[in-house]
Enzyme design. Sequence first.
Site, PDB file in Angstrom:
ATOM      1  N   SER A 172     -51.819 -40.925  37.154  1.00  0.00           N
ATOM      2  CA  SER A 172     -51.992 -39.576  37.396  1.00  0.00           C
ATOM      3  C   SER A 172     -51.616 -39.308  38.949  1.00  0.00           C
ATOM      4  O   SER A 172     -50.614 -39.448  39.339  1.00  0.00           O
ATOM      5  CB  SER A 172     -53.548 -38.987  37.144  1.00  0.00           C
ATOM      6  N   ASP A 208     -51.617 -37.436  30.579  1.00  0.00           N
ATOM      7  CA  ASP A 208     -52.204 -38.034  31.367  1.00  0.00           C
ATOM      8  C   ASP A 208     -52.650 -39.512  31.210  1.00  0.00           C
ATOM      9  O   ASP A 208     -53.393 -40.033  30.470  1.00  0.00           O
ATOM     10  CB  ASP A 208     -53.248 -37.156  31.957  1.00  0.00           C
TER      11      ASP A 208
END
Length: 290
Positions: A41, A159
């Site tokens: 991320s 993610d």
Amino acid sequence: MTPKKIGLALGGGGARGLAHIGVIKALVENDIDISFIAGTSMGALVGGWYAATKDINALENIFSNVSKDEINMFTKILKKRDGGSLRVKDHIFTDFLGDTLKRANIENLKIPFWAVATDIKNGDEVVIKKGNLLEAIRASAALPIVFNPVAFDDRLLMDGGFSNPVPADVVKQMGAECVIAVDISSKWLDFSEKPFNWTRLPSLISNVLDAAAYQLSKSALESADIVLRPLVLNFGWFDFRQPGEIIRAGIRETKINIKDIFAKTGYPEPARTPFEKFLDFLFYQNIDQD
């Protein structure tokens, strides 16, 4: 003693990930080379940038010199669309990173780098080892509800924090002899002691992700030789209003642990004058007061 090949594992955490900039700055200032980087991320964004450019100051300047309007863009990242669902425009990372990373491929970076994402169909961890760097970053940071999933190499990705929030084990696989993991989000929340306002969606997302990261990162962090935990948990995932404070938290945490880093990595600790030691004393006193 020959210095070891250092692997840097940078975790996810939204705005808190700016602490990664401070960690890298402090390592560079102490002449500690980074041989491998794995990121999840926001960790993929910072790690990918540094792996491509080896210029962490440029990324710091981007965040430190943003205008008030640009800051509002980050702090108001969630907006209603499509009958009340929450999304931001899918090209936000492209706009933000500009032309610097658009043509970069992972296999040609200055520092070996892998990004971690999650397969939206089955929840499997997906380690991105080749292909367009910018698209890999977008996939690794595609937080559900906020961003649409990203199609990458015939898979639909979201993610990486949902499968490996702090990829210490991944950077170990890359060949790192000493792994420095930076955990900026994993914590457990005791809802029995602190009632939570479930009506505030951004806070809900942040707290749920923190709790999930706490559980998921346990096994991955077993591969780490050093774990840095900058004091940034008081910042929200979408709070980009104080980039300098978050970056300095990364610097402070690295300096607090610098003796351990020298010892475990095999890098020689530089000789210090009495005056430099006195400045360190003042620095640590300020940390204690913080």
